[in-house]
Design an enzyme around this catalytic site. Structure first.
Site, mmCIF file in Angstrom:
data_model
loop_
_atom_site.group_PDB
_atom_site.id
_atom_site.type_symbol
_atom_site.label_atom_id
_atom_site.label_comp_id
_atom_site.label_asym_id
_atom_site.label_seq_id
_atom_site.Cartn_x
_atom_site.Cartn_y
_atom_site.Cartn_z
ATOM 1 N N LYS A 1 -9.637 -95.962 103.538
ATOM 2 C CA LYS A 1 -10.340 -94.782 103.053
ATOM 3 C C LYS A 1 -11.575 -94.532 103.920
ATOM 4 O O LYS A 1 -12.227 -95.483 104.337
ATOM 5 C CB LYS A 1 -10.814 -95.019 101.612
ATOM 6 C CG LYS A 1 -9.730 -94.976 100.574
ATOM 7 C CD LYS A 1 -10.317 -95.191 99.182
ATOM 8 C CE LYS A 1 -9.235 -95.260 98.124
ATOM 9 N NZ LYS A 1 -8.475 -94.010 97.957
ATOM 10 N N ARG B 1 0.217 -97.444 91.965
ATOM 11 C CA ARG B 1 1.565 -97.300 91.410
ATOM 12 C C ARG B 1 2.387 -98.558 91.651
ATOM 13 O O ARG B 1 3.318 -98.843 90.910
ATOM 14 C CB ARG B 1 2.226 -96.046 92.009
ATOM 15 C CG ARG B 1 2.444 -96.104 93.483
ATOM 16 C CD ARG B 1 2.658 -94.725 94.074
ATOM 17 N NE ARG B 1 1.414 -93.953 94.179
ATOM 18 C CZ ARG B 1 1.335 -92.723 94.644
ATOM 19 N NH1 ARG B 1 2.424 -92.102 95.057
ATOM 20 N NH2 ARG B 1 0.180 -92.096 94.710
HETATM 21 N N1 BES Z 1 -7.636 -95.055 93.550
HETATM 22 C C1 BES Z 1 -7.110 -93.999 94.326
HETATM 23 C C2 BES Z 1 -7.179 -92.643 93.627
HETATM 24 C C3 BES Z 1 -8.539 -92.086 93.309
HETATM 25 C C4 BES Z 1 -9.100 -91.148 94.143
HETATM 26 C C5 BES Z 1 -9.198 -92.431 92.157
HETATM 27 C C6 BES Z 1 -10.339 -90.604 93.843
HETATM 28 C C7 BES Z 1 -10.432 -91.885 91.857
HETATM 29 C C8 BES Z 1 -11.002 -90.968 92.691
HETATM 30 C C9 BES Z 1 -5.642 -94.268 94.673
HETATM 31 O O1 BES Z 1 -5.308 -95.598 94.844
HETATM 32 C C10 BES Z 1 -5.347 -93.577 95.945
HETATM 33 O O2 BES Z 1 -5.916 -93.939 96.919
HETATM 34 N N2 BES Z 1 -4.447 -92.588 95.915
HETATM 35 C C11 BES Z 1 -4.074 -91.863 97.070
HETATM 36 C C12 BES Z 1 -2.589 -91.693 97.070
HETATM 37 C C13 BES Z 1 -2.024 -91.165 98.365
HETATM 38 C C14 BES Z 1 -2.215 -92.165 99.473
HETATM 39 C C15 BES Z 1 -0.568 -90.861 98.189
HETATM 40 C C16 BES Z 1 -4.790 -90.528 97.040
HETATM 41 O O3 BES Z 1 -4.967 -89.961 95.971
HETATM 42 O O4 BES Z 1 -5.219 -90.072 98.107
HETATM 43 MN MN MN Z 2 -5.606 -96.250 96.852
#
Ligand code: BES
Ligand code: MN
Ligand code: ZN
Length: 492
Positions: A272, A346
């Site tokens: 990230k 997931r």
């Molecule tokens: N924990 C994050 C989602 C999240 C984002 C929670 C912002 C709270 C605030 C999750 O694990 C994630 O990174 N999801 C990705 C999925 C994608 C890679 C398909 C996302 O939402 O970008």
């Molecule tokens: Mn994530």
């Protein structure tokens, strides 16, 4: 702060400081408390958001707070009213030991008494929450709001049912605050091991709760290959928290709560950017939500058999970390191609859902800070609800309003399964850019035990408190979950 429910007549003498909510234009109430003139001088008419610190001719200090239109009062409005009273400058500078919150006039047609009474309790407990664990005592006055020793909520008459509802509100709010304390500590303090310890300590308070903490060995033995995949890059071992409570009849199918317990989500090798990573110690919000719900329900002696499952780890980079292109098989026997290491929630949930099958649950509800896409779709004050069962979905939705939550049902369109088809495995863990909250839910659906009614709540939007939110410190963890789901469990 001790929060209690009192009959007005007996309580008046017990507090030097009174808070009086007033509906818009309620001159009769103002006259009754002998503050009509001062209220007028301050321009106070009872409008929502107004407040005025006045003194009755008896010398009694009274903080008037505007309750808005009698036709518009909601449970959420009540929580907000109380939280704002606690933090009001007049109360903060007077620092009274005891406060009397005169709720007797608050009964309105728009809000059932039971919802009113619950919200009165919740507003006080949630609104007085602070998190000062890491601050030197007394150095930052602003960060340490004063809270009175006692907060007395007064109704004209207190019936047995009111007491019961008030206690229920206190319980749900108390466990919310318990969760907030965990949520607000980052990976340096709350690892998967520590999260499990906190759950075990809480479980030990109750006779009827059985707690099992599975460690790496047991997780390996169970072949939870997806939880282990996410854990590969971590220097911390994973944990799988399992709690049981038998409040229902023997043999009744249990209700299973599952929460995403990512103690930190760096994204893994699909790292990230710094701005999005910063708050990711709160990626355990789903876990906290179901744990707090479970303990609240146990304390409320809900007559149901309950199970709570939390797969927990952090998601890191390192020599052993999983990478995109890897294929893993989880407990359910389904092979998963890693399309993106940042779609880790997931994965750990999939193993927990598959594990739940052995208990043959009638209902499964999972909660997770799962996708940024859910926040894009519904904004940062709402959560997305997905379900394979209309009765279950509606059952939960019905408690959103008294819980003060914005909850919106989203579709599980079969067509989007194409997006998570893999060339090498049974399924891949991420789709393309579009409809990301839906493809995440569809991924989970593949692991749901066949005969269970299932609901999934993507609560990414309610992970952290937005600026200006009235009953939790901005920027910290929300504590989403128990207000909604403990209500649902109680009335299911
Ligand atoms: N924990 C994050 C989602 C999240 C984002 C929670 C912002 C709270 C605030 C999750 O694990 C994630 O990174 N999801 C990705 C999925 C994608 C890679 C398909 C996302 O939402 O970008
Ligand atoms: Mn994530
Ligand atoms: Zn995550």
């Amino acid at each position: 702060m001790l929060v209690s429910l009192e009959a007005l007549a007996g309580a008046k003498g017990k507090a030097k400081f009174w808070v009086l909510p007033v509906f818009e234009g309620d001159q009769i109430l103002l006259r009754k408390y002998d503050v009509e003139k001062t209220a007028k001088a301050w321009g106070f008419s009872g409008k929502k958001g107004q407040a005025a610190a006045v003194t009755a001719s008896s010398g009694q200090p009274i903080l008037l707070v505007g309750a808005g239109s009698r036709k518009e009062l909601s449970a959420e409005g009540v929580r907000v009213l109380i939280a704002k009273s606690i933090t009001h400058g007049a109360l903060q500078s007077a620092q009274p030991a005891n406060v009397l919150f005169i709720a007797a006039g608050l009964q309105a047609e728009t809000i059932p008494t039971e919802h009113l009474v619950e919200a009165l309790a919740e507003g006080a407990v949630l609104g007085s929450y602070t998190f000062n664990r890491f601050k030197a005592k007394g150095t930052e006055k602003d960060a340490l709001p004063f809270t009175p020793a006692r907060w007395m909520v007064a109704l004209d008459k207190v019936r047995a049912l009111d007491r019961q509802r008030f206690a229920a509100g206190l319980t749900m709010a108390k466990w919310t605050n318990w969760g907030r304390d965990l949520l607000n500590q980052s990976q340096s303090h709350i690892t998967a091991t520590r999260l499990a310890e906190a759950a075990r300590r809480a479980a030990a308070q109750f006779r009827g709760v059985r707690c099992a903490i599975l460690g790496r060995r047991e997780i390996e033995k169970l072949k939870m290959g997806l939880l282990l995949a996410v854990n590969q890059g971590s220097s911390e071992p994973p944990r799988f928290i399992e709690l049981h409570y038998s409040g229902g009849r023997k043999g009744d199918a249990p209700i299973c709560l599952i929460g995403k317990g990512l103690t930190y989500d760096t994204g893994g090798y699909n790292l990230k950017p710094g701005d999005s990573m910063k708050d990711m110690h709160m990626d355990k919000g789903g876990a906290i939500g179901v744990l707090a719900t479970f303990f609240a329900a146990v304390e409320l002696k809900v007559k149901k058999n309950l199970i709570c499952l939390v797969p927990s780890t952090d998601n890191r980079i390192g020599g052993n970390a999983f990478v995109a292109g890897d294929v893993f098989v989880g407990l359910g026997g389904i092979s998963v191609e890693i399309d993106n290491t940042d779609a880790e929630g997931r994965l750990v949930l999939a193993d927990a859902l598959a594990y739940a099958a052995r208990f043959k649950p009638s209902h499964i509800v999972d909660m997770a800070t799962l996708t940024g896409a859910a926040v894009v779709a519904l904004g940062d004050e709402a959560s997305a609800l997905f379900s394979n069962d209309d009765a279950l979905a509606n059952g939960i939705l019905q408690h959103a309003e008294p819980a003060g939550e914005l909850l919106w049902r989203m579709p599980l369109w079969d067509k989007y399964n194409d997006k998570i088809k893999s060339n090498v495995a049974d399924i891949k863990n991420a789709g393309d850019r579009w409809g990301g909250a839906i493809t995440a839910a569809l991924f989970l659906k593949r692991f749901v035990p066949e005969k269970s009614r299932w609901a999934h709540i993507d609560m990414a939007g309610k992970m952290k408190v937005r600026p200006g939110f009235p009953y939790a410190p901005a920027g910290l963890g929300h504590g989403f979950g128990p207000l909604l789901l403990a209500r649902w469990l109680r009335e299911l």
